[in-house]
Design an enzyme around this catalytic site. Structure first.
Site, short mmCIF file in Angstrom:
data_model
loop_
_atom_site.label_atom_id
_atom_site.label_comp_id
_atom_site.label_asym_id
_atom_site.label_seq_id
_atom_site.Cartn_x
_atom_site.Cartn_y
_atom_site.Cartn_z
N ARG A 58 0.80 -1.20 0.00
CA ARG A 58 0.00 0.00 0.00
C ARG A 58 0.85 1.27 0.00
O ARG A 58 0.67 2.13 -0.86
CB ARG A 58 -0.86 -0.07 1.26
CG ARG A 58 -1.78 1.00 1.53
CD ARG A 58 -2.52 0.60 2.80
NE ARG A 58 -2.49 -0.87 2.95
CZ ARG A 58 -3.56 -1.63 2.95
NH1 ARG A 58 -4.74 -1.08 2.89
NH2 ARG A 58 -3.45 -2.93 3.06
N THR A 59 1.74 1.41 0.94
CA THR A 59 2.49 2.65 1.07
C THR A 59 3.37 2.89 -0.14
O THR A 59 3.45 3.99 -0.67
CB THR A 59 3.35 2.63 2.35
OG1 THR A 59 2.50 2.35 3.46
CG2 THR A 59 4.04 3.95 2.59
N LYS A 86 26.60 -9.09 6.07
CA LYS A 86 26.29 -9.52 4.71
C LYS A 86 25.80 -8.33 3.90
O LYS A 86 25.06 -7.50 4.38
CB LYS A 86 25.20 -10.59 4.72
CG LYS A 86 25.72 -11.96 5.11
CD LYS A 86 24.58 -12.96 5.07
CE LYS A 86 24.92 -14.16 5.93
NZ LYS A 86 23.74 -14.90 6.32
N ARG A 108 11.50 3.22 3.56
CA ARG A 108 10.86 2.34 4.53
C ARG A 108 11.93 1.41 5.06
O ARG A 108 12.70 0.85 4.28
CB ARG A 108 9.75 1.56 3.82
CG ARG A 108 9.30 0.25 4.46
CD ARG A 108 8.43 0.38 5.68
NE ARG A 108 7.22 1.15 5.52
CZ ARG A 108 6.01 0.62 5.37
NH1 ARG A 108 5.85 -0.69 5.32
NH2 ARG A 108 4.95 1.40 5.30
N HIS A 136 5.67 7.02 11.20
CA HIS A 136 5.11 6.79 9.87
C HIS A 136 4.30 8.04 9.55
O HIS A 136 3.07 8.03 9.58
CB HIS A 136 4.24 5.53 9.90
CG HIS A 136 3.84 5.03 8.54
ND1 HIS A 136 4.15 5.69 7.37
CD2 HIS A 136 3.15 3.92 8.16
CE1 HIS A 136 3.66 5.01 6.34
NE2 HIS A 136 3.06 3.93 6.80
#
Lengths: 310, 423
Positions: A58-59, A86, A108, A136
């Site tokens: 969605r975002t 890694k 994100r 957010h």
């Protein structure tokens, strides 16, 4: 009224005036989204990189559509938040992207503070699209836009946010933004999911959901993230639904005209029953719709867009 | 070769001396202390207006050698120690390979002897491989030169192993240094559990993780009659547990670090990975309790928990950054703050950095008595300077005190009658 922020790392950094400007700007963009030709040349020539270290449908889609409707070039990069040993470090990834001269990075990340880390090290703008359990901001702003659309105002309203407050970046961003707008925020969750000291940020903490939603104007349910919460915080989802789930009986305790919100994705039958999610009081899809407008506003304002033409 | 330190204020808590006196070192030993000493041919150090103390001792240091020489090695670590005024350090066994056997102990001692700037006293591990499953060969480790045992960095989770370790170490008269932490309560925590963690959205480490483990180990010491030293106490509760245990006569001592009596969890704001350590920085209330513990004698020693990490291990997202900071070069001025703020007397502070830690590990240092090794630190208590991380002698620069204005520094460090550092 001018917008002074190069980065949007959280709603904590925003003033009441900033928030009003963002909402008003978003309002003006909403109209574009209902046109036949949903595109304006506002950000033509700007490059936006959506750097997503965590799964998001969605975002990411919302930010991508927002950028494209403003005619920016949007590029999606999905990376895995690999361990230090890694793969490439976050700084190296950021520096490499920066070398390609983007104007905005939308990020994100599963680590709280990762966008702050990025913003300190690169020259372009950074918009936080969710970091760990921290913030957010675009979600909180679209929540406000949706509430304002349905209630005609923000100040004086009472919002009950129910669920896993501890791990919720949405709850924190909502709390900062809503208290700044003069709203009363009630938080409620199981004893294992209410973080220490949250009341110092201006929230009223409730342990009983019925009390929390009584006479509320807005009931916001948070997603129980099964993958994140492990086994120790809850006995069962069945019991969770019983004590902290929103069903029609419980919703009747809120104001008659209360609206129901959820940042998604829904766990139907867990934190919210389908009768409520699909019911008349639900504005969940309005939130999604408003998300595009709010993200257009953020991209526009951060790009220094006031002088650009809408 | 002789050195005459003239006109300094000698503070030697082990011998109850606090007076303006001269000190003569000869052939690596303290030869004489008195008024107006004269020694032809001796190198003279003018210490007027300065403090002259037994060489400082830090019994909680990570030298990272063998195995992690990219962070620190015995040469750079002891150079850092000398610059901080330390003449002796005890190094923790979480190297690679781990110091759970004689060969590693001997390697450390030999390298320190050949190339080190200060005395190095190795601490062996309590359990083989720091796994907390089987006991290390404690007798062998003692023979090889280990002065204490610790699984530092990790707790000994299993209660029975800790019990048996205390029992087994007892006849060897080895103290067990406990890293007291209940890992099941730590979970994925990365900073102190509380309001700041809530705001930053970081997972918390609750104080009870330390208190519960401290309580268990103190009780096991009481039960077994073994000797326990609690490492880096950081919570109000741990201080109280140790205080009460001492009153009951339990053979327990403990230590605190400058960062735990100077900084609070507020330092983590901005996701500063140099404020990430284990135990984590706590609240102002905990800092006050640690200071109280130092003042009333509950906390015996000041240590640094010098934990060098490479920049690549700190220049990352907060939740994946390594724990710990370098401390040897900032410990003295930070400890002097306690004196300036009236928490400790100068003599008490010096004791907690010399004879007290020496006594805990049973090492023959920390005293200026005639005949003792000439380990001496000359301190200018008024010297103003600014910490510059890049200029630290340690290979690693991970300090939260970069840019801090300090008052007080070691201006001359003497080990075995040899000047190893001069400012």
């Amino acid at each position: 009224m001018s917008f002074r922020h190069k980065h949007i790392l959280g709603t904590e950094q925003l003033s009441k005036e900033d928030i009003e400007l963002i909402l008003d700007t978003a309002e003006s963009f909403k109209e574009i989204n209902s046109r036949e030709i949903k595109k304006v040349p506002t950000l033509r020539g700007k490059t936006i990189v959506n750097l997503f270290y965590e799964a998001s449908t969605r975002t990411r889609t919302s930010f991508e559509i927002a950028g494209k409707r403003l005619s920016a070039d949007t590029i999606n990069m999905t990376a895995s938040a690999s361990s230090v040993t890694k793969g490439e470090t976050l700084e190296d990834t950021a520096k490499n992207i920066e070398a390609m001269k983007p104007d905005i990075i939308v990020m994100r990340h599963s680590a709280s503070g990762a966008p702050n880390y990025l913003a300190e090290r690169i020259s372009c703008s950074v918009i936080n699209a969710g970091d760990g359990a921290h913030e957010h901001p675009s979600q909180a702003l679209l929540d406000l836009l949706t509430i304002r659309q349905h209630k005609g105002k923000l100040a004086g309203l009472t919002v009950a946010i129910v669920g896993d407050i501890s791990h919720s970046r949405v709850a924190r961003s909502d709390l900062y933004a809503m208290t700044k707008m003069g709203m009363t925020v009630r938080l409620c969750g199981p004893g294992t999911m209410v973080p220490p000291g949250i009341e110092k940020l201006g929230a009223k903490v409730y342990t009983d959901m019925d009390e929390a939603i009584t006479d509320a104007d807005v009931v916001m349910m948070l997603r129980i993230q099964l993958e994140r919460q492990g086994k120790t915080l809850l006995p069962t989802l069945r019991e969770y639904a019983r004590f902290y789930g929103l069903n029609p009986t419980r919703l009747a305790l809120a104001k008659k005209d209360a609206i129901v919100m959820h940042p998604g994705p829904l766990n139907r039958g867990v934190e919210i029953s389908s009768y409520v999610a699909d019911g008349e009081q639900s504005v969940i899809l309005d939130q999604v719709e408003n998300g595009v407008a709010v993200r257009m506003a953020l991209l526009y304002l951060v790009a220094g867009g006031e002088h650009a033409e809408v | 070769m002789s050195i005459l330190i003239k006109g300094g204020r000698i503070i030697d808590p082990a011998n109850d001396i606090d007076d303006t006196l001269d000190l003569l070192s000869k052939d690596g030993k303290i030869a004489k202390i008195g008024k107006n000493l004269d020694a032809t041919g001796a190198t003279v150090i003018d210490a007027s207006g300065k403090l002259v103390t037994p060489g400082l001792i830090d019994i909680h240091v990570h030298l990272r050698d063998p195995g992690y020489e990219y962070k620190e090695d015995i040469v750079s670590g002891t150079r850092s120690a000398a610059a901080g005024g330390f003449t002796s350090v005890a190094c923790m066994p979480n190297t690679s390979p781990i110091n759970d056997n004689k060969a590693v102990t001997l390697y450390i001692r030999n390298k320190a002897k050949e190339e080190g700037m200060v005395n190095v006293f190795p601490i062996g591990s309590i359990s083989k491989g720091l796994k907390g499953e089987t006991l290390s060969e404690m007798g062998d480790l003692k023979d090889a030169g280990c002065v204490a045992l610790s699984d530092d960095g990790k707790p000994v989770c299993n209660g029975e192993i800790m019990r048996r370790a205390l029992e087994y170490a007892r006849p060897f008269d080895m103290v067990l240094v406990s890293h007291a932490e209940d890992l099941s309560l730590v979970g994925e925590g990365v900073m102190n559990d509380g309001f700041v963690a809530t705001e930053l959205g970081l997972k918390g480490i609750p104080w009870v993780a330390e208190d519960a483990a401290t309580a268990r180990d103190v009780m096991l010491a009481e039960f077994t009659g073994g000797r326990l030293h609690v490492a880096h106490v950081s919570t109000k509760g741990s201080v109280e547990i140790v205080r009460a245990a001492k009153k009951r006569g339990v053979k327990v001592t403990c230590e605190a670090t400058p960062h735990h009596f100077i900084l609070t969890e507020e330092a983590v704001r901005g996701y500063d990975t140099n404020a990430k350590m284990n135990p984590p920085l706590r609240t102002a209330e905990d800092v006050a309790a640690v200071r109280q513990g130092l003042a009333d004698g509950t906390i015996d020693a000041i240590v640094t928990d010098h934990a060098p990490h490479h920049i690549d291990e700190k220049n990352v997202e907060f939740n994946v950054a390594m724990n710990g900071i370098v401390g040897l070069e900032t410990s003295l001025p930070l400890s002097l703050r306690l004196v300036n703020e009236g928490v400790l007397t100068l003599k008490e502070m010096v004791a907690k950095m010399t004879c007290a830690p020496a006594r805990i590990l049973g090492i023959p240092r920390g005293s200026l008595e005639v005949g003792a090794p000439a380990d001496v630190t000359v301190i200018d208590p008024d010297l103003s300077w600014t910490v510059e991380a890049a200029k630290l002698k340690s290979k690693s620069k991970n300090t939260p005190f970069d840019g801090w204005k300090m008052k007080g520094a070691a201006i001359c460090t003497i080990v075995g009658g040899k000047v190893v550092y001069q400012r």
